[in-house]
Design a protein around this motif. Structure first.
Motif, PDB file in Angstrom:
ATOM      1  N   GLU A  51       1.008  -0.980  -0.108  1.00 20.76           N
ATOM      2  CA  GLU A  51       0.274   0.205  -0.162  1.00 20.76           C
ATOM      3  C   GLU A  51       1.033   1.170   0.422  1.00 20.76           C
ATOM      4  N   ASP A  52       2.188   1.395   0.762  1.00 19.05           N
ATOM      5  CA  ASP A  52       2.887   2.000   0.642  1.00 19.05           C
ATOM      6  C   ASP A  52       3.243   2.273  -0.798  1.00 19.05           C
ATOM      7  N   ILE A  53       3.857   1.616  -1.608  1.00 18.81           N
ATOM      8  CA  ILE A  53       4.588   1.572  -2.958  1.00 18.81           C
ATOM      9  C   ILE A  53       2.868   2.519  -3.753  1.00 18.81           C
ATOM     10  N   LYS A  54       2.425   2.051  -3.831  1.00 20.56           N
ATOM     11  CA  LYS A  54       1.207   2.200  -4.127  1.00 20.56           C
ATOM     12  C   LYS A  54       1.005   3.948  -4.384  1.00 20.56           C
ATOM     13  N   LYS A  55       1.094   4.134  -2.589  1.00 17.52           N
ATOM     14  CA  LYS A  55       0.722   5.743  -2.797  1.00 17.52           C
ATOM     15  C   LYS A  55       1.578   5.991  -3.459  1.00 17.52           C
ATOM     16  N   LEU A  56       2.902   5.326  -3.076  1.00 17.53           N
ATOM     17  CA  LEU A  56       4.445   6.662  -4.211  1.00 17.53           C
ATOM     18  C   LEU A  56       4.471   6.614  -5.947  1.00 17.53           C
ATOM     19  N   LEU A  57       3.777   4.984  -6.312  1.00 18.48           N
ATOM     20  CA  LEU A  57       3.894   5.563  -7.074  1.00 18.48           C
ATOM     21  C   LEU A  57       2.604   6.500  -7.680  1.00 18.48           C
ATOM     22  N   LYS A  58       1.220   6.708  -7.296  1.00 17.79           N
ATOM     23  CA  LYS A  58       0.603   7.252  -7.559  1.00 17.79           C
ATOM     24  C   LYS A  58       0.953   8.573  -7.495  1.00 17.79           C
ATOM     25  N   VAL A  59       1.373   9.083  -6.536  1.00 17.42           N
ATOM     26  CA  VAL A  59       2.228  10.613  -6.452  1.00 17.42           C
ATOM     27  C   VAL A  59       2.776  10.436  -7.595  1.00 17.42           C
ATOM     28  N   VAL A  61       2.492   9.994 -10.321  1.00 17.22           N
ATOM     29  CA  VAL A  61       2.371   9.641 -11.620  1.00 17.22           C
ATOM     30  C   VAL A  61       1.691  11.578 -11.004  1.00 17.22           C
ATOM     31  N   LEU A  62       1.030  11.476 -10.898  1.00 19.27           N
ATOM     32  CA  LEU A  62       0.550  13.032 -10.673  1.00 19.27           C
ATOM     33  C   LEU A  62       1.733  13.845 -11.544  1.00 19.27           C
ATOM     34  N   SER A  63       2.748  14.281  -9.988  1.00 20.62           N
ATOM     35  CA  SER A  63       3.901  14.747  -9.894  1.00 20.62           C
ATOM     36  C   SER A  63       4.238  14.919 -11.542  1.00 20.62           C
ATOM     37  N   GLU A  64       3.903  13.888 -12.479  1.00 18.59           N
ATOM     38  CA  GLU A  64       4.979  14.115 -13.708  1.00 18.59           C
ATOM     39  C   GLU A  64       3.896  14.461 -14.995  1.00 18.59           C
ATOM     40  N   LYS A  65       2.317  14.821 -14.640  1.00 18.81           N
ATOM     41  CA  LYS A  65       1.356  15.134 -15.402  1.00 18.81           C
ATOM     42  C   LYS A  65       1.269  16.543 -14.596  1.00 18.81           C
ATOM     43  N   GLY A  66       2.404  17.436 -13.962  1.00 21.82           N
ATOM     44  CA  GLY A  66       2.203  18.409 -13.305  1.00 21.82           C
ATOM     45  C   GLY A  66       1.572  18.951 -12.248  1.00 21.82           C
ATOM     46  N   TYR A  67       0.974  18.222 -11.475  1.00 20.49           N
ATOM     47  CA  TYR A  67       0.377  18.712 -10.306  1.00 20.49           C
ATOM     48  C   TYR A  67       1.465  19.199  -9.581  1.00 20.49           C
ATOM     49  N   LEU A  69       3.844  18.666  -6.113  1.00 20.86           N
ATOM     50  CA  LEU A  69       3.871  17.579  -4.741  1.00 20.86           C
ATOM     51  C   LEU A  69       2.973  17.915  -3.810  1.00 20.86           C
ATOM     52  N   LYS A  70       2.224  18.807  -3.381  1.00 21.33           N
ATOM     53  CA  LYS A  70       1.686  18.771  -1.938  1.00 21.33           C
ATOM     54  C   LYS A  70       0.065  19.204  -2.512  1.00 21.33           C
ATOM     55  N   GLN A  71      -0.089  18.789  -3.933  1.00 16.07           N
ATOM     56  CA  GLN A  71      -1.502  18.590  -4.450  1.00 16.07           C
ATOM     57  C   GLN A  71      -1.654  17.004  -4.842  1.00 16.07           C
ATOM     58  N   ALA A  72      -0.496  16.477  -5.312  1.00 17.71           N
ATOM     59  CA  ALA A  72      -0.907  15.042  -5.807  1.00 17.71           C
ATOM     60  C   ALA A  72      -0.838  14.141  -4.181  1.00 17.71           C
ATOM     61  N   VAL A  73      -0.716  14.793  -3.245  1.00 19.56           N
ATOM     62  CA  VAL A  73       0.079  13.794  -2.136  1.00 19.56           C
ATOM     63  C   VAL A  73      -1.793  13.892  -1.793  1.00 19.56           C
ATOM     64  N   ALA A  74      -1.726  15.381  -1.911  1.00 22.32           N
ATOM     65  CA  ALA A  74      -3.286  15.439  -1.147  1.00 22.32           C
ATOM     66  C   ALA A  74      -4.498  14.684  -2.173  1.00 22.32           C
ATOM     67  N   GLN A  75      -4.409  14.655  -3.096  1.00 21.33           N
ATOM     68  CA  GLN A  75      -5.254  13.790  -4.000  1.00 21.33           C
ATOM     69  C   GLN A  75      -4.867  12.575  -3.188  1.00 21.33           C
ATOM     70  N   VAL A  76      -4.415  11.905  -3.111  1.00 20.39           N
ATOM     71  CA  VAL A  76      -3.920  10.434  -2.909  1.00 20.39           C
ATOM     72  C   VAL A  76      -5.036  10.098  -1.868  1.00 20.39           C
ATOM     73  N   LEU A  77      -3.918  10.972  -0.522  1.00 20.66           N
ATOM     74  CA  LEU A  77      -4.241  11.143   0.838  1.00 20.66           C
ATOM     75  C   LEU A  77      -6.080  11.104   0.172  1.00 20.66           C
ATOM     76  N   GLU A  78      -6.701  11.570  -0.660  1.00 20.17           N
ATOM     77  CA  GLU A  78      -8.724  12.230  -0.056  1.00 20.17           C
ATOM     78  C   GLU A  78      -8.981  10.851  -1.025  1.00 20.17           C
ATOM     79  N   GLU A  79      -8.358  10.008  -2.035  1.00 18.92           N
ATOM     80  CA  GLU A  79      -8.978   8.871  -2.438  1.00 18.92           C
ATOM     81  C   GLU A  79      -8.342   8.082  -0.933  1.00 18.92           C
ATOM     82  N   LYS A  80      -7.662   7.957  -0.674  1.00 23.41           N
ATOM     83  CA  LYS A  80      -7.506   6.552   0.340  1.00 23.41           C
ATOM     84  C   LYS A  80      -8.962   6.710   1.169  1.00 23.41           C
ATOM     85  N   GLN A  81      -8.967   7.869   1.807  1.00 26.16           N
ATOM     86  CA  GLN A  81      -9.919   8.191   2.517  1.00 26.16           C
ATOM     87  C   GLN A  81     -11.225   7.563   2.195  1.00 26.16           C
ATOM     88  N   LEU A  82     -11.515   8.260   1.026  1.00 26.06           N
ATOM     89  CA  LEU A  82     -12.972   8.079   0.432  1.00 26.06           C
ATOM     90  C   LEU A  82     -13.123   6.110   0.446  1.00 26.06           C
TER      91      LEU A  82
END
Length: 302
Positions: A51-59, A61-67, A69-82
């Motif tokens: 699960e840690d690795i999946k979170k790192l990979l998702k952040v 991917v998002l950072s490579e798309k222009g997000y 780091l703060k935005q990318a982390v927030a989106q991944v953590l929000e997704e996990k809460q949902l």
């Protein structure tokens, strides 16, 4: 041999190998953004979960798309809460993230280390665990896609890409050679075009045919001019699959497809298909009468 991981746990070097992130970046994302919470062993060492690795990979991917780091982390953590709240997420939010299983993680780790023995052993484990169809879908294809991504981003060098691809190719060859089929099974020929060196997609396609009751023959990487026509004349298959992952075959020989189309015209009892990224790019501006562009395996098999 591979050391067993309790509950699929990874040390930081293994996480770095799997994700392509440096150990410094992993620690920074952990400490500054509270993205992951690795377990600490009695000796003080951190161990990381899938699960840690999946979170790192998702952040990543998002950072490579222009997000940021703060935005990318927030989106991944929000997704996990949902996820924990069992709220259905929009499809587009999930589809761009890599979803790797433990076998793919291990393959990425051993590919980083150029460990041929462990690559082969992990492929064997995954094959016996999943069976052929799911092995191709859940392990081989995701792994090869990530190998290509890391090569294009220069996260892996040519040796890491070449060794990983070679081990997968050799393993698929072994499966094909040991595959049992009926003597009266219909025949399909898979062909790389001249100057095309990527034969793994053809191995995968032929294995998919073999699972449907076909026997197969491969005309491998960069065949000599005339080799495809010669084998078709000799073996008389029901279908011929032409593959071009790059545009190099058409750049080297602009008349290649026209010649093969004329050959197919003279063998109307055989169905000819062409696929691959290079073929799709080139095919759009050509008017072929006897070779069909294949967009999916279902189109070809059916």
């Amino acid at each position: 041999m591979m050391q067993a991981r309790p509950n699929s746990s990874y040390n930081i070097q293994q996480v770095s190998n799997v994700t392509g992130l440096s150990k410094q970046v992993i620690r920074k994302w952990e400490e500054r953004y509270d993205l992951i919470q690795p377990e600490r062993l009695d000796n003080g060492y951190r161990v990381y979960s899938e699960e840690d690795i999946k979170k790192l990979l998702k952040v990543k991917v998002l950072s490579e798309k222009g997000y940021s780091l703060k935005q990318a982390v927030a989106q991944v953590l929000e997704e996990k809460q949902l996820d924990h709240a069992q709220v259905e997420l929009p499809i587009e939010k999930e589809s761009s993230f890599p979803e790797f299983n433990d076998f793919v993680f291990k393959l990425l780790e051993h590919g980083t280390d150029l460990d041929e023995i462990e690559l082969t052993y992990t492929l064997q484990q995954a094959y016996f665990h999943y069976g052929l169809e799911n092995f191709l879908d859940k392990v081989v294809l995701p792994f090869l896609l990530e190998v290509g991504n890391r090569w294009e981003k220069e996260e892996w060098d040519e040796y890491q890409e070449a060794v990983s691809s070679m081990i997968v190719r050799d393993f698929l060859v072994q499966i094909r050679r040991n595959f049992h089929y009926r003597d009266d099974a219909p025949l399909v020929i898979g062909c790389c075009l001249p100057h095309e060196t990527h034969e793994i997609p053809v191995h995968i396609l032929l294995l998919q045919f073999m699972m449907k009751g076909w026997k197969s023959f491969l005309v491998g990487a960069s065949p000599a001019p005339g080799a495809i026509e010669s084998m078709v004349e000799k073996l008389k298959p029901q279908k011929v699959l032409l593959s071009a992952s790059t545009s190099i075959p058409f750049e080297r020989n602009p008349k290649l497809l026209a010649g093969l189309d004329q050959f197919a015209e003279n063998h109307k009892e055989i169905k000819f298909y062409i696929g691959g990224a290079g073929a799709m790019q080139y095919f759009a501006c050509k008017n072929l009468k006897n070779i069909s562009l294949a967009n999916s395996i279902e189109e070809v098999i059916n």
